[in-house]
Design a protein around this motif. Sequence first.
Motif, short mmCIF file in Angstrom:
data_model
loop_
_atom_site.label_atom_id
_atom_site.label_comp_id
_atom_site.label_asym_id
_atom_site.label_seq_id
_atom_site.Cartn_x
_atom_site.Cartn_y
_atom_site.Cartn_z
N PHE A 194 -5.49 5.14 0.91
CA PHE A 194 -4.89 4.49 2.06
C PHE A 194 -3.95 5.48 2.76
O PHE A 194 -3.27 6.27 2.11
N ASN A 206 0.83 -1.21 0.00
CA ASN A 206 0.00 0.00 0.00
C ASN A 206 0.86 1.25 0.00
O ASN A 206 0.50 2.26 -0.62
N LYS A 254 1.86 1.75 -3.52
CA LYS A 254 0.75 2.21 -4.34
C LYS A 254 0.41 3.68 -4.11
O LYS A 254 0.01 4.39 -5.04
N TYR A 255 0.54 4.15 -2.87
CA TYR A 255 -0.02 5.46 -2.53
C TYR A 255 1.00 6.53 -2.14
O TYR A 255 0.61 7.63 -1.78
#
Length: 226
Positions: A118, A97, A100-101
């Motif tokens: 997130f 995560n 990804k963020y």
Amino acid sequence: MTNSEIVEETITFVKETLINAEGGHDWFHIQRVFNNSMLIAKEEENINLLVVSLGALLHDIADAKFNDGDESVGPKMAEDFLLGLGVPKRTINHVTNIIKYSSFKAGLNDGKMKKKLFTSNELKVVQDADRLDAIGAIGIARAFNYGGFKNRVLYDPNISPNLNMSKEEYKKSKAPTINHFYEKLLLLKDKMNTNTGKRLADERHQYMIDFLEQFYQEWNPLKNLS
């Protein structure tokens, strides 16, 4: 396997994977983000250092810009590697995560209803560390290194920065490198999450302002004649 051993194995994996990477996204970039992450984490509370370490080390393991825009490659590569080390699934999910963020483009509006992003204390640390490496002297060097890699012009007075890009527009942009300062780099200071990140960003931000002033003076010296 201890946490220290996991981190050491990850360092070896990242070095080998990025051995031929573009200069602004190579092992040395990862190393600086890792070091910045450790510095910031010291001042923060309730931080899982293993997650921060792995997130920092793996955040650019397969940057989408070098993988035809595919944002799934990096998280999948990290997940497969960490599974092979026997890292708990919960930790792996947290790390993927972060991958990804953590990027700037992850927060851009894609023209649709935005999903809730997130977030975690660990993400905030890695995100600040990565943003710090995108500004200041290092950030300037990285911007022009990548611009050269993509054969972009330095500056074109007739091409204005696009200050309202969608995520897709940002990913496809071929604008001059100087425009990137206004479209991303100069915006990062006000996007810092942590007190340490904010403090370190102030000086680096001013360095970019001073650089741009000097750049424009040298670009058109006749403009300064009285």
